[in-house]
Design an enzyme around this catalytic site. Structure first.
Site, PDB file in Angstrom:
ATOM      1  N   LYS A 158     -80.594   6.539 -64.826  1.00 34.00           N
ATOM      2  CA  LYS A 158     -80.114   6.026 -63.559  1.00 34.00           C
ATOM      3  C   LYS A 158     -81.643   6.232 -62.860  1.00 34.00           C
ATOM      4  O   LYS A 158     -82.078   7.155 -63.134  1.00 34.00           O
ATOM      5  CB  LYS A 158     -79.053   6.624 -62.837  1.00 34.00           C
ATOM      6  CG  LYS A 158     -78.348   5.786 -61.941  1.00 34.00           C
ATOM      7  CD  LYS A 158     -77.396   4.854 -62.086  1.00 34.00           C
ATOM      8  CE  LYS A 158     -77.163   4.003 -60.892  1.00 34.00           C
ATOM      9  NZ  LYS A 158     -75.919   3.198 -61.411  1.00 34.00           N
TER      10      LYS A 158
HETATM   11  P1  NAD Z   1     -74.467  -3.278 -52.892  1.00 35.01           P
HETATM   12  O1  NAD Z   1     -75.589  -2.487 -52.395  1.00 35.01           O
HETATM   13  O2  NAD Z   1     -74.464  -4.496 -53.359  1.00 35.01           O
HETATM   14  O3  NAD Z   1     -72.878  -3.206 -52.145  1.00 35.01           O
HETATM   15  C1  NAD Z   1     -72.478  -1.821 -51.720  1.00 35.01           C
HETATM   16  C2  NAD Z   1     -71.337  -2.424 -50.564  1.00 35.01           C
HETATM   17  O4  NAD Z   1     -70.677  -1.121 -50.020  1.00 35.01           O
HETATM   18  C3  NAD Z   1     -72.218  -3.210 -49.298  1.00 35.01           C
HETATM   19  O5  NAD Z   1     -71.242  -4.303 -48.929  1.00 35.01           O
HETATM   20  C4  NAD Z   1     -71.993  -2.194 -48.262  1.00 35.01           C
HETATM   21  O6  NAD Z   1     -71.986  -2.673 -46.877  1.00 35.01           O
HETATM   22  C5  NAD Z   1     -70.811  -1.347 -48.563  1.00 35.01           C
HETATM   23  N1  NAD Z   1     -70.306   0.010 -47.961  1.00 35.01           N
HETATM   24  C6  NAD Z   1     -71.739   0.942 -47.691  1.00 35.01           C
HETATM   25  N2  NAD Z   1     -71.129   2.004 -47.276  1.00 35.01           N
HETATM   26  C7  NAD Z   1     -69.774   1.537 -46.905  1.00 35.01           C
HETATM   27  C8  NAD Z   1     -68.675   2.325 -46.264  1.00 35.01           C
HETATM   28  N3  NAD Z   1     -69.080   3.514 -45.692  1.00 35.01           N
HETATM   29  N4  NAD Z   1     -67.435   1.744 -46.250  1.00 35.01           N
HETATM   30  C9  NAD Z   1     -67.417   0.267 -46.638  1.00 35.01           C
HETATM   31  N5  NAD Z   1     -68.338  -0.145 -47.107  1.00 35.01           N
HETATM   32  C10 NAD Z   1     -69.397   0.446 -47.319  1.00 35.01           C
HETATM   33  O7  NAD Z   1     -74.179  -2.179 -54.166  1.00 35.01           O
HETATM   34  P2  NAD Z   1     -73.522  -2.866 -55.777  1.00 35.01           P
HETATM   35  O8  NAD Z   1     -74.369  -2.981 -56.624  1.00 35.01           O
HETATM   36  O9  NAD Z   1     -72.013  -3.580 -55.391  1.00 35.01           O
HETATM   37  O10 NAD Z   1     -72.853  -1.278 -56.104  1.00 35.01           O
HETATM   38  C11 NAD Z   1     -71.753  -0.738 -55.508  1.00 35.01           C
HETATM   39  C12 NAD Z   1     -71.178   0.287 -56.254  1.00 35.01           C
HETATM   40  O11 NAD Z   1     -70.953  -0.055 -57.681  1.00 35.01           O
HETATM   41  C13 NAD Z   1     -72.182   1.623 -56.535  1.00 35.01           C
HETATM   42  O12 NAD Z   1     -71.306   2.655 -56.963  1.00 35.01           O
HETATM   43  C14 NAD Z   1     -72.561   1.545 -57.864  1.00 35.01           C
HETATM   44  O13 NAD Z   1     -73.319   2.567 -58.330  1.00 35.01           O
HETATM   45  C15 NAD Z   1     -71.459   0.670 -58.609  1.00 35.01           C
HETATM   46  N6  NAD Z   1     -71.967  -0.236 -59.449  1.00 35.01           N
HETATM   47  C16 NAD Z   1     -72.790  -1.199 -59.385  1.00 35.01           C
HETATM   48  C17 NAD Z   1     -72.931  -2.089 -60.599  1.00 35.01           C
HETATM   49  C18 NAD Z   1     -73.801  -3.224 -60.424  1.00 35.01           C
HETATM   50  O14 NAD Z   1     -73.927  -4.017 -61.476  1.00 35.01           O
HETATM   51  N7  NAD Z   1     -74.328  -3.671 -59.270  1.00 35.01           N
HETATM   52  C19 NAD Z   1     -72.453  -1.791 -61.836  1.00 35.01           C
HETATM   53  C20 NAD Z   1     -71.770  -0.647 -61.970  1.00 35.01           C
HETATM   54  C21 NAD Z   1     -71.317   0.107 -60.964  1.00 35.01           C
END
Ligand code: NAD
Length: 429
Positions: free
Chosen positions: A122
């Site tokens: 990461k």
């Molecule tokens: P992103 O930045 O695209 O989206 C994050 C979302 O969460 C946004 O809509 C943001 O406004 C919202 N958010 C932030 N704080 C918040 C709160 N307090 N309450 C409600 N909503 C809130 O990120 P992402 O890529 O979608 O990743 C989200 C999660 O999924 C992370 O934990 C990441 O590690 C995990 N993840 C992502 C992927 C991927 O392919 N992108 C893969 C595996 C795991």
């Protein structure tokens, strides 16, 4: 002009109460529990608890007004015994080396649980991307890549998008790496734009995995099940679409701007268009507003936390009314909350199982490259479904046989496979 968020803590100065430290403590707790069940000795336990490589770098950023700020960046390769490292890069003001280490560790177990030959990594930069201009963001990204360049690469460690990063970030990474190499290296990232070097099926893959895991947990009967989703980003928004396609009723969604609810089911595409246009779900005129905290506590069938870690705590877990929690985000549930949910009979599909779709599809792309052939989107989806369903069923079987939760079972399997690889390579002697 907004100011660049410079981290107030260094790894050495980070207190035990910092969110990153808490995330790492949770990750070490999961490892310890699994190691106890697997009866691993102390030396192997220590090896699995310690990242293979951990790089902290300073990233100077020239601001539009000529000032120079410095932010911290990290890349942690937790374990590469089963294969080269893979893992996201996040840009977030709270990111520190502890958080990145915890997430890298989760990636290791996730790949092992899915049975794919990758290790866990990461990366992160402690910066708020919303506070930067596009040019400043590009400078941060390119400088960060130059600093971590010695340890990344297609055969060693491949970055993917995560919180606060996207296709454009991946394109800058690929370009910076290629300029340094002197030739194009499209394989240094996954999740970039289709040109140059991105793969078309990757976007939404994590969310497709979330849907597959949710449907398995619902015994294949999603019709009419109500769903609330925390986070409407790269994971949450497509997950809403896919779950609605499967017949679920997505009734509530939140993001960092607020939360909205429509008990008769949100028009997910319309909400997404609104969110893209206005910068968030707040103020969406075809639904009612509610607080972000209330969303987590709604009386729904399925809750999908898809925002940040630590969303479900020991405190708010007592008020969760969903019967099923499917973790789209990494580590959204604290160990204390896990106990509360287990005692209340809530089924939690853990992150390392529910959000493995992205890394699985990365692996499928790599297989296609190796065989110089191309599968249709339908074939990729069928393989993704097969891998997630197998991992789900194996996890459910171990959980039932041992009388433990799905999370504990998933860690027993993931940690066990990595420990086995250590022994097979005679790394542990
Ligand atoms: P992103 O930045 O695209 O989206 C994050 C979302 O969460 C946004 O809509 C943001 O406004 C919202 N958010 C932030 N704080 C918040 C709160 N307090 N309450 C409600 N909503 C809130 O990120 P992402 O890529 O979608 O990743 C989200 C999660 O999924 C992370 O934990 C990441 O590690 C995990 N993840 C992502 C992927 C991927 O392919 N992108 C893969 C595996 C795991």
């Amino acid at each position: 002009m907004t100011t660049l968020t410079v981290p107030s803590t260094t790894p050495a100065a980070t207190t035990s109460a910092s969110p990153g430290r808490q995330a790492l403590d949770s990750a070490l707790f999961q490892l310890d529990q699994a190691a106890d069940r697997l009866d691993l000795d102390d030396s192997l336990r220590n090896m699995l608890a310690t990242p293979r490589r951990s790089l902290t770098v300073s990233v100077p950023v020239r601001r539009e007004d000529g000032r120079m700020d410095v932010v911290q960046g990290f890349r942690v390769q937790h374990n590469t015994t089963r294969g080269p490292a893979k893992g996201g890069i996040r840009f977030h003001p709270r990111t520190d080396v502890h958080e990145v280490t915890a997430l890298a560790m989760g990636m290791t177990w996730k790949c092992a649980l899915a049975g794919i030959p990758y290790g866990g990594a990461k990366g992160g930069v402690s910066v708020d991307p919303a506070s930067l201009s596009a040019r400043e963001l590009e400078r941060v990204t390119r400088r960060y890549v130059n600093e971590v360049l010695p340890i990344i690469g297609p055969e060693r460690d491949v970055p993917t998008p995560d919180v606060g990063t996207d296709e454009r970030t991946m394109a800058w990474i690929m370009d910076t790496y290629s300029v340094n190499a002197g030739y194009p290296v499209p394989g240094v990232t996954i999740g970039g734009p289709v040109t140059p070097g991105g793969a078309p099926d990757r976007a939404g893959a994590t969310s497709r995995g979330v849907r597959i895991a949710a449907l398995r947990a619902l015994d294949g009967s999603p019709e009419g099940r109500t769903v609330a989703i925390q986070g409407f980003g790269k994971v949450g928004a497509p997950a809403a679409r896919y779950l609605a396609d499967a017949g679920c009723l997505v009734v509530a969604v939140s993001d960092r701007t607020g939360a909205v609810i429509d008990r008769s089911g949100l028009d997910v595409d319309d909400l997404r268009a609104w969110s893209e246009e206005t910068g968030g779900v707040r103020g969406y005129h075809r639904a009612d507003a509610l607080s972000r905290e209330e969303l987590l506590e709604l009386d729904v069938d399925v809750l999908v936390p898809a925002a940040m870690e630590g969303a479900i705590t020991e405190e708010n877990a007592t008020r969760i009314r969903a019967g099923l929690v499917v973790e789209g985000a990494s580590s959204p549930t604290t160990p204390g909350a896990d106990r509360v949910l287990a005692d209340a009979g809530v089924t939690v599909v853990p992150d390392i199982l529910a959000n493995a779709g992205g890394v699985i599809v990365s692996y499928l792309e790599w297989l296609q490259d190796m065989q110089a052939r191309s599968w249709s989107a339908r074939e990729v989806d069928a393989r993704l479904r097969g891998i997630v369903e197998d991992a789900f069923d194996t996890t459910a079987t171990v959980a039932a046989e041992c009388g433990i939760t799905l999370r504990q079972a998933a860690h027993v399997i993931g940690v066990g496979r990595v420990a086995e690889a250590h022994r097979a390579r005679e790394l542990h002697s």
